[in-house]
Write a protein that holds these residues in place. Structure first.
Motif, PDB file in Angstrom:
ATOM      1  N   ILE A  75       0.829  -1.203   0.000  1.00 44.39           N
ATOM      2  CA  ILE A  75       0.000   0.000   0.000  1.00 44.39           C
ATOM      3  C   ILE A  75       0.868   1.260   0.000  1.00 44.39           C
ATOM      4  N   LEU A  76       1.943   1.243   0.806  1.00 46.06           N
ATOM      5  CA  LEU A  76       2.837   2.405   0.831  1.00 46.06           C
ATOM      6  C   LEU A  76       3.512   2.623  -0.518  1.00 46.06           C
ATOM      7  N   ALA A  77       3.901   1.537  -1.184  1.00 46.09           N
ATOM      8  CA  ALA A  77       4.543   1.660  -2.494  1.00 46.09           C
ATOM      9  C   ALA A  77       3.573   2.248  -3.513  1.00 46.09           C
ATOM     10  N   ILE A  78       2.304   1.900  -3.416  1.00 43.21           N
ATOM     11  CA  ILE A  78       1.307   2.447  -4.344  1.00 43.21           C
ATOM     12  C   ILE A  78       1.049   3.927  -4.053  1.00 43.21           C
ATOM     13  N   LEU A  79       0.877   4.269  -2.776  1.00 44.37           N
ATOM     14  CA  LEU A  79       0.487   5.636  -2.420  1.00 44.37           C
ATOM     15  C   LEU A  79       1.649   6.624  -2.399  1.00 44.37           C
ATOM     16  N   VAL A  80       2.728   6.275  -1.727  1.00 47.34           N
ATOM     17  CA  VAL A  80       3.863   7.196  -1.579  1.00 47.34           C
ATOM     18  C   VAL A  80       5.191   6.507  -1.908  1.00 47.34           C
ATOM     19  N   GLY A  81       5.180   5.666  -2.913  1.00 51.22           N
ATOM     20  CA  GLY A  81       6.363   4.895  -3.274  1.00 51.22           C
ATOM     21  C   GLY A  81       7.542   5.733  -3.697  1.00 51.22           C
ATOM     22  N   SER A  82       7.288   6.885  -4.280  1.00 55.47           N
ATOM     23  CA  SER A  82       8.391   7.731  -4.733  1.00 55.47           C
ATOM     24  C   SER A  82       9.205   8.291  -3.570  1.00 55.47           C
ATOM     25  N   GLN A 117       5.523  -1.846  -8.498  1.00 50.69           N
ATOM     26  CA  GLN A 117       6.110  -2.638  -7.421  1.00 50.69           C
ATOM     27  C   GLN A 117       5.077  -2.890  -6.318  1.00 50.69           C
ATOM     28  N   GLY A 118       4.313  -1.867  -5.945  1.00 44.75           N
ATOM     29  CA  GLY A 118       3.301  -2.022  -4.908  1.00 44.75           C
ATOM     30  C   GLY A 118       2.233  -3.025  -5.285  1.00 44.75           C
ATOM     31  N   ILE A 119       1.778  -2.975  -6.540  1.00 43.11           N
ATOM     32  CA  ILE A 119       0.775  -3.931  -7.009  1.00 43.11           C
ATOM     33  C   ILE A 119       1.350  -5.349  -6.967  1.00 43.11           C
ATOM     34  N   MET A 120       2.592  -5.485  -7.404  1.00 44.31           N
ATOM     35  CA  MET A 120       3.223  -6.811  -7.394  1.00 44.31           C
ATOM     36  C   MET A 120       3.409  -7.327  -5.969  1.00 44.31           C
ATOM     37  N   MET A 121       3.731  -6.440  -5.028  1.00 38.01           N
ATOM     38  CA  MET A 121       3.869  -6.857  -3.627  1.00 38.01           C
ATOM     39  C   MET A 121       2.558  -7.415  -3.093  1.00 38.01           C
ATOM     40  N   LEU A 122       1.463  -6.774  -3.443  1.00 35.55           N
ATOM     41  CA  LEU A 122       0.160  -7.202  -2.923  1.00 35.55           C
ATOM     42  C   LEU A 122      -0.307  -8.530  -3.506  1.00 35.55           C
ATOM     43  N   ALA A 127       5.638 -16.165   0.844  1.00 39.01           N
ATOM     44  CA  ALA A 127       6.976 -16.749   0.750  1.00 39.01           C
ATOM     45  C   ALA A 127       7.840 -15.989  -0.254  1.00 39.01           C
ATOM     46  N   ASP A 128       7.252 -15.621  -1.402  1.00 40.44           N
ATOM     47  CA  ASP A 128       7.997 -14.844  -2.394  1.00 40.44           C
ATOM     48  C   ASP A 128       8.365 -13.470  -1.849  1.00 40.44           C
ATOM     49  N   PHE A 129       7.425 -12.825  -1.161  1.00 45.16           N
ATOM     50  CA  PHE A 129       7.694 -11.512  -0.577  1.00 45.16           C
ATOM     51  C   PHE A 129       8.834 -11.599   0.428  1.00 45.16           C
ATOM     52  N   GLU A 130       8.769 -12.602   1.301  1.00 41.61           N
ATOM     53  CA  GLU A 130       9.816 -12.753   2.317  1.00 41.61           C
ATOM     54  C   GLU A 130      11.175 -12.997   1.670  1.00 41.61           C
ATOM     55  N   ARG A 131      11.218 -13.854   0.661  1.00 41.40           N
ATOM     56  CA  ARG A 131      12.480 -14.157  -0.013  1.00 41.40           C
ATOM     57  C   ARG A 131      13.014 -12.937  -0.754  1.00 41.40           C
ATOM     58  N   VAL A 134      12.428  -9.332   2.316  1.00 41.95           N
ATOM     59  CA  VAL A 134      12.844  -9.393   3.713  1.00 41.95           C
ATOM     60  C   VAL A 134      14.216 -10.047   3.860  1.00 41.95           C
ATOM     61  N   GLN A 135      14.388 -11.222   3.264  1.00 40.38           N
ATOM     62  CA  GLN A 135      15.639 -11.963   3.427  1.00 40.38           C
ATOM     63  C   GLN A 135      16.708 -11.571   2.426  1.00 40.38           C
ATOM     64  N   SER A 136      16.355 -10.862   1.389  1.00 40.95           N
ATOM     65  CA  SER A 136      17.296 -10.468   0.344  1.00 40.95           C
ATOM     66  C   SER A 136      18.357  -9.521   0.906  1.00 40.95           C
ATOM     67  N   THR A 137      19.576  -9.683   0.411  1.00 40.72           N
ATOM     68  CA  THR A 137      20.661  -8.765   0.794  1.00 40.72           C
ATOM     69  C   THR A 137      20.748  -7.594  -0.182  1.00 40.72           C
ATOM     70  N   SER A 138      19.885  -7.567  -1.165  1.00 39.17           N
ATOM     71  CA  SER A 138      19.884  -6.484  -2.149  1.00 39.17           C
ATOM     72  C   SER A 138      19.522  -5.162  -1.494  1.00 39.17           C
ATOM     73  N   VAL A 139      20.212  -4.106  -1.886  1.00 33.21           N
ATOM     74  CA  VAL A 139      19.950  -2.776  -1.337  1.00 33.21           C
ATOM     75  C   VAL A 139      18.628  -2.228  -1.844  1.00 33.21           C
ATOM     76  N   LEU A 140      18.324  -2.468  -3.122  1.00 32.99           N
ATOM     77  CA  LEU A 140      17.118  -1.928  -3.756  1.00 32.99           C
ATOM     78  C   LEU A 140      16.397  -3.036  -4.520  1.00 32.99           C
ATOM     79  N   PRO A 141      15.732  -3.969  -3.798  1.00 34.13           N
ATOM     80  CA  PRO A 141      14.994  -5.006  -4.508  1.00 34.13           C
ATOM     81  C   PRO A 141      13.772  -4.415  -5.188  1.00 34.13           C
ATOM     82  N   LEU A 142      13.623  -4.665  -6.472  1.00 35.58           N
ATOM     83  CA  LEU A 142      12.492  -4.088  -7.200  1.00 35.58           C
ATOM     84  C   LEU A 142      11.406  -5.104  -7.479  1.00 35.58           C
ATOM     85  N   PHE A 143      11.636  -5.976  -8.414  1.00 33.48           N
ATOM     86  CA  PHE A 143      10.584  -6.907  -8.812  1.00 33.48           C
ATOM     87  C   PHE A 143      11.019  -8.285  -8.500  1.00 33.48           C
TER      88      PHE A 143
END
Length: 143
Positions: A75-82, A117-122, A127-131, A134-143
């Motif tokens: 929801i945050l990514a959709i509303l104020v993601g920028s 990104q927000g739509i895809m998160m929802l 399990a995909d979201f967590e991987r 949450v668990q990713s070491t990436s600084v800027l995980p996008l899709f």
């Protein structure tokens, strides 16, 4: 009854079966009962019963945390993601600042990416979201 554990090569104990669960144990963790021979935790039915009840309760709480974080970040990514708020919630501060910078450099067009990104998160599984986030070491995980 007193139990001893072998954790990271050192013996810990004596302790009760409930105290054992405060350590990072698994079914193969070596356990000694009242100073007897060492055997894997799974060979003690009373310990396995406690282990399974603790791990089931822990999974339920963790699943609820991931689900609530997923919805909030989506929801945050959709509303104020920028503004990169979704990354700050996930604890990826550098990703939040990079998102703000990208929004400024692209004159706000980066918000289209964060909307997607927000739509895809929802719609992704927990399990995909967590991987991915949450668990990713990436600084800027996008899709």
């Amino acid at each position: 009854m007193n139990y001893f554990l072998t954790i990271n090569g050192s013996s810990v104990g004596p302790m009760t079966k409930e105290q054992i669960m405060s350590y990072n144990v698994n079914p193969d963790t070596p356990v000694s009962k009242d100073g007897g021979p060492w055997a894997p935790l799974y060979t003690y039915p009373e310990l396995m019963q406690v282990y399974q009840s603790y791990s089931a309760a822990g999974r339920t709480v963790r699943d609820q945390e991931v689900q609530s974080k997923k919805v909030l970040c989506g929801i945050l990514a959709i509303l104020v993601g920028s503004l990169g708020v979704q990354y700050f919630v996930l604890g990826k501060v550098a990703g939040g600042f990079i998102t703000i910078l990208l929004s400024l450099v692209t004159c706000g067009l980066w918000s289209i990416v964060t909307l997607i990104q927000g739509i895809m998160m929802l719609v992704m599984s927990d399990a995909d979201f967590e991987r991915k986030y949450v668990q990713s070491t990436s600084v800027l995980p996008l899709f």
